[in-house]
Design a protein around this motif. Sequence first.
Motif, PDB file in Angstrom:
ATOM      1  N   ILE A   1      19.028 -11.805   0.473  1.00 21.04           N
ATOM      2  CA  ILE A   1      18.317 -12.283   0.807  1.00 21.04           C
ATOM      3  C   ILE A   1      16.349 -12.436   0.194  1.00 21.04           C
ATOM      4  CG2 ILE A   1      16.064 -12.488   2.739  1.00 21.04           C
ATOM      5  CD1 ILE A   1      18.571 -11.846   4.808  1.00 21.04           C
ATOM      6  N   THR A   2      16.849 -10.805  -0.626  1.00 18.54           N
ATOM      7  CA  THR A   2      15.024 -10.597  -1.451  1.00 18.54           C
ATOM      8  C   THR A   2      15.856 -10.060  -2.487  1.00 18.54           C
ATOM      9  OG1 THR A   2      15.662  -8.256  -0.300  1.00 18.54           O
ATOM     10  CG2 THR A   2      13.779  -9.905   0.542  1.00 18.54           C
ATOM     11  N   ASN A   3      15.290  -9.877  -3.444  1.00 18.90           N
ATOM     12  CA  ASN A   3      16.271  -9.307  -4.937  1.00 18.90           C
ATOM     13  C   ASN A   3      14.484  -7.804  -5.678  1.00 18.90           C
ATOM     14  OD1 ASN A   3      17.888  -9.734  -6.195  1.00 18.90           O
ATOM     15  ND2 ASN A   3      17.144 -10.519  -7.601  1.00 18.90           N
ATOM     16  N   ILE A   4      14.492  -7.607  -4.793  1.00 13.03           N
ATOM     17  CA  ILE A   4      13.479  -6.052  -4.872  1.00 13.03           C
ATOM     18  C   ILE A   4      14.819  -4.824  -3.910  1.00 13.03           C
ATOM     19  CG2 ILE A   4      11.057  -5.168  -4.286  1.00 13.03           C
ATOM     20  CD1 ILE A   4      11.111  -7.522  -6.124  1.00 13.03           C
ATOM     21  N   ASP A   5      14.865  -3.742  -4.975  1.00 20.56           N
ATOM     22  CA  ASP A   5      14.846  -2.365  -4.671  1.00 20.56           C
ATOM     23  C   ASP A   5      14.142  -1.702  -4.387  1.00 20.56           C
ATOM     24  OD1 ASP A   5      16.599  -0.303  -4.265  1.00 20.56           O
ATOM     25  OD2 ASP A   5      17.805  -0.257  -5.874  1.00 20.56           O
ATOM     26  N   PRO A   6      14.047  -1.915  -2.918  1.00 21.20           N
ATOM     27  CA  PRO A   6      13.145  -1.504  -2.135  1.00 21.20           C
ATOM     28  C   PRO A   6      12.985   0.681  -2.466  1.00 21.20           C
ATOM     29  CG  PRO A   6      14.679  -1.538  -0.360  1.00 21.20           C
ATOM     30  CD  PRO A   6      15.405  -2.625  -1.360  1.00 21.20           C
ATOM     31  N   LEU A   7      14.106   0.448  -2.907  1.00 22.23           N
ATOM     32  CA  LEU A   7      13.589   2.598  -2.704  1.00 22.23           C
ATOM     33  C   LEU A   7      13.350   2.839  -3.980  1.00 22.23           C
ATOM     34  CD1 LEU A   7      16.870   2.028  -0.713  1.00 22.23           C
ATOM     35  CD2 LEU A   7      17.105   4.942  -1.033  1.00 22.23           C
ATOM     36  N   LYS A   8      13.740   1.547  -4.539  1.00 22.79           N
ATOM     37  CA  LYS A   8      13.615   2.352  -6.630  1.00 22.79           C
ATOM     38  C   LYS A   8      11.872   1.530  -6.902  1.00 22.79           C
ATOM     39  CE  LYS A   8      12.953  -0.083 -10.754  1.00 22.79           C
ATOM     40  NZ  LYS A   8      14.316  -1.685 -12.092  1.00 22.79           N
ATOM     41  N   TYR A   9      11.148   1.218  -6.302  1.00 21.57           N
ATOM     42  CA  TYR A   9       9.486   0.636  -6.374  1.00 21.57           C
ATOM     43  C   TYR A   9       8.899   1.178  -4.448  1.00 21.57           C
ATOM     44  CZ  TYR A   9      11.025  -2.475  -9.314  1.00 21.57           C
ATOM     45  OH  TYR A   9      11.472  -3.410 -10.551  1.00 21.57           O
ATOM     46  N   ASP A  10       9.586   2.185  -4.204  1.00 18.70           N
ATOM     47  CA  ASP A  10       9.157   3.029  -3.074  1.00 18.70           C
ATOM     48  C   ASP A  10       8.428   2.513  -1.861  1.00 18.70           C
ATOM     49  OD1 ASP A  10       8.546   5.533  -1.825  1.00 18.70           O
ATOM     50  OD2 ASP A  10       6.719   6.160  -2.792  1.00 18.70           O
ATOM     51  N   LEU A  11       9.492   1.187  -1.483  1.00 18.59           N
ATOM     52  CA  LEU A  11       8.551   0.195  -0.228  1.00 18.59           C
ATOM     53  C   LEU A  11       9.071   1.123   0.515  1.00 18.59           C
ATOM     54  CD1 LEU A  11       9.380  -2.866  -2.155  1.00 18.59           C
ATOM     55  CD2 LEU A  11       7.720  -1.704  -2.563  1.00 18.59           C
ATOM     56  N   LEU A  12       8.886   0.051   1.647  1.00 24.12           N
ATOM     57  CA  LEU A  12       8.955   0.970   3.213  1.00 24.12           C
ATOM     58  C   LEU A  12       9.139  -0.143   4.095  1.00 24.12           C
ATOM     59  CD1 LEU A  12       5.867   3.159   4.125  1.00 24.12           C
ATOM     60  CD2 LEU A  12       7.433   3.813   2.494  1.00 24.12           C
ATOM     61  N   PHE A  13      10.779   0.503   4.920  1.00 24.93           N
ATOM     62  CA  PHE A  13      11.487  -0.842   5.864  1.00 24.93           C
ATOM     63  C   PHE A  13      10.198  -0.626   7.640  1.00 24.93           C
ATOM     64  CE2 PHE A  13      14.063  -1.826  10.153  1.00 24.93           C
ATOM     65  CZ  PHE A  13      13.960  -2.616   9.153  1.00 24.93           C
TER      66      PHE A  13
ATOM     67  N   ALA B   1       5.535  -4.017  -1.356  1.00 32.62           N
ATOM     68  CA  ALA B   1       6.395  -4.914  -1.621  1.00 32.62           C
ATOM     69  C   ALA B   1       6.424  -6.895  -1.511  1.00 32.62           C
ATOM     70  CB  ALA B   1       7.093  -5.225   0.377  1.00 32.62           C
ATOM     71  N   HIS B   2       5.135  -7.319  -1.281  1.00 32.71           N
ATOM     72  CA  HIS B   2       4.931  -8.282  -1.210  1.00 32.71           C
ATOM     73  C   HIS B   2       4.459  -8.431  -2.709  1.00 32.71           C
ATOM     74  CE1 HIS B   2       3.279 -12.139  -0.953  1.00 32.71           C
ATOM     75  NE2 HIS B   2       2.004 -11.750  -1.756  1.00 32.71           N
ATOM     76  N   ALA B   3       3.397  -7.252  -3.936  1.00 30.95           N
ATOM     77  CA  ALA B   3       2.765  -7.434  -4.875  1.00 30.95           C
ATOM     78  C   ALA B   3       4.443  -7.167  -6.179  1.00 30.95           C
ATOM     79  CB  ALA B   3       2.016  -5.663  -5.110  1.00 30.95           C
ATOM     80  N   ILE B   4       5.391  -6.243  -5.346  1.00 28.74           N
ATOM     81  CA  ILE B   4       5.850  -6.087  -6.676  1.00 28.74           C
ATOM     82  C   ILE B   4       7.290  -7.099  -6.562  1.00 28.74           C
ATOM     83  CG2 ILE B   4       8.560  -5.015  -6.948  1.00 28.74           C
ATOM     84  CD1 ILE B   4       6.101  -2.812  -7.509  1.00 28.74           C
ATOM     85  N   ALA B   5       7.355  -7.924  -5.522  1.00 31.32           N
ATOM     86  CA  ALA B   5       8.062  -9.426  -5.628  1.00 31.32           C
ATOM     87  C   ALA B   5       7.021 -10.455  -6.429  1.00 31.32           C
ATOM     88  CB  ALA B   5       7.867  -9.462  -3.522  1.00 31.32           C
TER      89      ALA B   5
END
Length: 1021
Positions: free
Chosen positions: A354-366, A727-731
Motif C-alpha cells: 500500500i505504501t513504499n516507505i520502510d517505517p523502521l528505516k525512517y523511524d516512523l510510528l504506527f 511519515a508524510h514528509a519522507i513519502a
Amino acid sequence: MIGELNIYSCYSFQNSTILIQDLCKRAKELHMEALALTDINNMYGAIEFSNACHHYDIKPIFGMQGDVLIDQEVYPFLFYAKDQIGYHDLMKICSDINLSEHKAIELERLFLYREHLFILSGCKEGIVERLVLKELESEALKYIALFKKMFKDNYYICIQDHHLKMQSFLNERLKALATLQEVKVCASNEVRYLYPQDAIAVDLMQASIHGEKIDRNYKVQTNQMYLKDAYEMSLLFDRKIIENTNDLLRRCNVTIETNQMHLPHYPLPENVTSQNYLQQLCIVGLKKRFKGKEVPRTYIERLKKELKVIAKMGFNDYFLIVFDYVRFAKTHDIQVGPGRGSAAGSLVSYVLGITNIDPLKYDLLFERFLNEERVSMPDIDIDFQDDKRDEVVKYVTEKYGQEHVGQIVTFATYGPKVALRDLGKVVSVPLPKLEMMSKYIPTQGKNRKTVKEVYESSYAFASMVNQEEMLRKILPAIYLIERLPRNISMHAAGVVLSGDCLNEVIPLTKGPNQNVLTQYSKNYIESVGLLKMDFLGLKNLTVISDILKNIEKYEGVHLNLNTIPLNDEKTFKMLSNGDTLGVFQLESPGMKNLFRKLKPSSIEDIGAANALYRPGPMSQIPHYIARKFHQEKVEYPHDDLKDILKSTYGIIIYQEQLMQVAQKIAGFSLAKADILRQATSKKTLGLMESMKEEFISGALKNGYEKNQAEYIFGLIEKFADYGFNKAHAIAYGLIGYQLAYLKANYPLSFYGAILSNEQNSDVHKMEYIAEAKKYQIRILPPSINYSEHYFKQVEGDLRFSLLAIKNVGQAGYLAIVEERQKNGLFKDIFDFVSRMEGKKITSLMLESLIDAGTFDEFGLNRATLKANLEKITEYAHLKNMIGIDEPPILEIIKENKMVRLELEKKALGVYLTQHPLAYMKQKINQPILAVANLNEYVSKNVRVLLSLFRVKVIVDKKGNEMCFIEGFDETGNVEGVVFSSTYQRYKTLLEKNKIVCIEGKMNYRDKLSLVVQNVKEVNEV
C-alpha cells in the motif's frame, strides 16, 4: 408553540439565508424547545443540525419538503421522521427523489413509508392548496380523503400566516375541508430568514437565479418568514391548532446513531477469516521486502504488534480493501504514490504494498497512524496518477456494487466576490464596475476579507458602493449571502464504502456529472460509521508515468522506480544547485534557495526541507543548515533525547519526535503520546492540563527533575503547533527525489513528459522550454506531418505537440492524425486543405496551424499562406467537387519578422523559433547579458533587455512612489526593484508589456533581484 415546524436552511440553496449554527443560537435566545429542519428535497444539513441542536439543548426534528409524483404532476409535501425507522425512511425517500428521473417519489411508493412518518399538506404549491386557490374544492376534498385513507392519523394539513391576503382565504378553506374529513390541522411559519429585515436577501437570490432585476421601488411581498417566538405564534393561530402542532413536535423522537459501524467486508475464500487472510498476506509481503534474506526480529515483532491492534479495532477488512485496489492500480499500469500522511508509518501498509516507505528505516510510528487509545477510523489516503484515478474508483464501484460506493458532496460558498457580482447585477450595477470592485476584495489566506470589512477599511471600495444607491441599500443582504453555500459539487478525492446499502445509512444525491454523492459532507461521514477513503489524483505521478514510458520507448530502458539508488550523486548535485524546476514540491523560489544552502544528501534532508519550509518552523532553517555543516554546535534539550533528535541535529521537526520524547521522558505509551500531540496541537485546554500533570509525574518517576520536565513539556507545547508528520514528509520527499533522479539522468524524457502535461499553460511551457535549452535540448517547431498529441522525442530533441497549439482541439487533432494514417503524409498546403475539407478543421484552426509553423516544411512563408487562404480553400473545394487538379498561383508576401514572431507566440504560447528580444539583441551594439546568467554577477553592474510582464507600484515609508518589476528575455525571468528617485525619472517607460534596456546592480538576499539604476527604450540603445 414549543418550537417551529417548517424551517428552510441555507442548504435549500437560494431559498434561505439561515446558517444552522445561527439558527440554533437564535432559537435558544427565543427559549424554543424544538426545531424541525425541512430543506427542499435534501438532508445535507441533518448531522450539522443535530449537533447544533444538542449543543443548545434543543430537540431536533428531522424533516424535509419532498416532491411527490401524483398523476404525472409533481407536488411538494412536508415529511417528518417519527422515530429511528422513520429517519431511515426519510433518507430513502430523499435518495429516491434525487436519483429518480422525475426528481420526485411516486405517491404509491411513498405509501410504503406511511407508518413511521408524518406527512403534511402544507406548501403553497401543494396539490390541495393549488386546488383550493383555483376554487376546485371538491377535487381538493377528494385528495384530502385519499391522503387520509393512505396515511391515517399521520396525515395533517398545515397552515401558515405571513400577513398575505391570499393566505387568509386559503387557511379558512383548508380548516373547513380538514373538518369535513376529520384531519388534524397544525401551523408553521415557513422560516427562511432569522429576522424581518433579512427578507430582501431571499428575494435578491431568487431574482439572481431567474435573471431578473429589481429597482428602487421594489418592496418585499412579506417580511414575516422569520423565526418567531411562542407568543408571536400564539397571536396568529387558534389554541387547538397550536396544541396539534406541539403534539406533533413531541411525537417526533429521533437520535442519529453514531455508534454503529457500516464497514464493508472484503470478499474472501470459504472458511477463511479476514484476520487470517491479512496475516498471511503480511507474512508473504514481509519476506518479499527482504528478497529471501532473513527477516530481522524487530520487523517480525512490529508486524505482530500492528496486526494485533488492527484486529482488535476491527479494521482487517479495511486493510484488505485498500491492498486490493492498490494492487489493481499497480497491475493496470497506474502509478501509485509511495505513501501519504501517517499511513506511511505502518509496516502492515508497507509489506502489503500500500505504501513504499520502510517505517523502521525512517523511524516512523504506527501509533501516529492508528492506536487503541485514539479510537477513530484509519485514514489511508492514496495518490494515483490523476489521469487514471477514475479507473480505480470504477474498479471499487464494480467490485462492491454501486449501492455500496459513493463519492462525497462538497458545497461551493458564494464568497464575497460572487455575492457582490450576483446581487449587484440584480440591482443593475454595470458588470465592469462590479469586476473592478471585486479586485479590492482579498480572498486568499490570512488576508481574506468580507465585503463588510472591505467596505469599512477601503475608501476606494466604499466610494464605488456609495455611488450606487441600490447597491448601498442591499449591502446588508450581501453581508448575509456571501457566507452561504451556493451549490453542490463533488469532493476531489473522497470515496465512501459501506457494508450496508448506502441509502440505509445516508441520503444520496447526484452530482454535476451524474455521479452518486453522499448528502453528508466529509466532516460527518465518519460520525455515522461510514468508511471514507481518499483516492487522490496527483499530476506529478502522471508525469512520472509518462517519463518512464518515454525512457522505455526512446531509450530502451525499463526503469523500476523501486530499485533506483537513493544516493545518486548526479541527483543531489542538481538539487544542491537549486535546479528543481518541475520537481514535486521543490520548485518554488524559496525552496530553490533553501536547497542551494542545504546541499541535500539524503531523502531525510528533502523531507526535513519540506517540513521546515513553512510558517513557524522556518526560523529553524538557518540552525538546521549550520548544524549540518558543523558551523553551529548541535545541542539537545536533554542528553537522553540524543537518539531521537540526532537525525535532525537536535531540532524538533516532526510530530513523531514529540511522541518519542514523551515516551522517553514521561514513560508514556506511544498511543498516549499521540493523544498528547493532538491535545497540544489543537489547544484542548482541559486535556492539556491533565496530560501535563501526567507528563511531569511520569518524568519524576523516571528520575528527571521537575524543572527539566516542565522545560521539555514546554518544548512539546511550542513545537506541537507546527510539528510536521514525518511519515508524510519522507513519502513526499521520495516523490520529489524520484522526479529529480529522472530529470538528472533522463532529461530528454523528463522534458518531453512535463511539457506534454503542461501544454495548456503558456507560463510553464515557457519556463520548461527555456530550461530544456540548458540541457542542450532543442524544441523543434510543430509539423503537420510529424507532430503528435505530445512532445515527441526526435534524435535528441523534442518536437512541439499539435495539441499545444491554440484552437487545435481534440477533435481537430484526431481528424488530422486519422487522415495522415489512412492516406499518408500531406504533400503541401493544397493537399492538406483539400484532404481535410469538411473534417472539423475550422478557418480559425487553420490560421493557428499556419502561425504555429506547422506548414513551414512546405517552403512557403506564413504570411503568404495566410494571404492566399481564400484561394487555397476555393481550389480545395473545386478539386473535391469536380476534380480540378491545377493549384492556383499564389501571391508571394514579404514577411515582417517581428509580426511573425508575435503571431507564433499567440499560437504556441511561447516564442519558439526565435525570441524577439534575441532578435533585438542582434541589432544592439552594446553587450547585453542573458537573464539565465545573472546569478554569476551578484554585486556587479549588469545590462539586460527585458519584456516587462509585472509592474507593481507602491508607496515607500516616505510617501514616495516606487515599484517592483518582473521581466523576461529568451532565457528566463528576473525580478527587480526601482526605488523612488529612479522611478520618478523612468516611470513612463516602466509599463507592462514594454520592452526596455535596464542597467542596474544584481542583489542576492533570499533571492536574486535587480536594483534598477537606468532605463532606456530599445531604440535609444
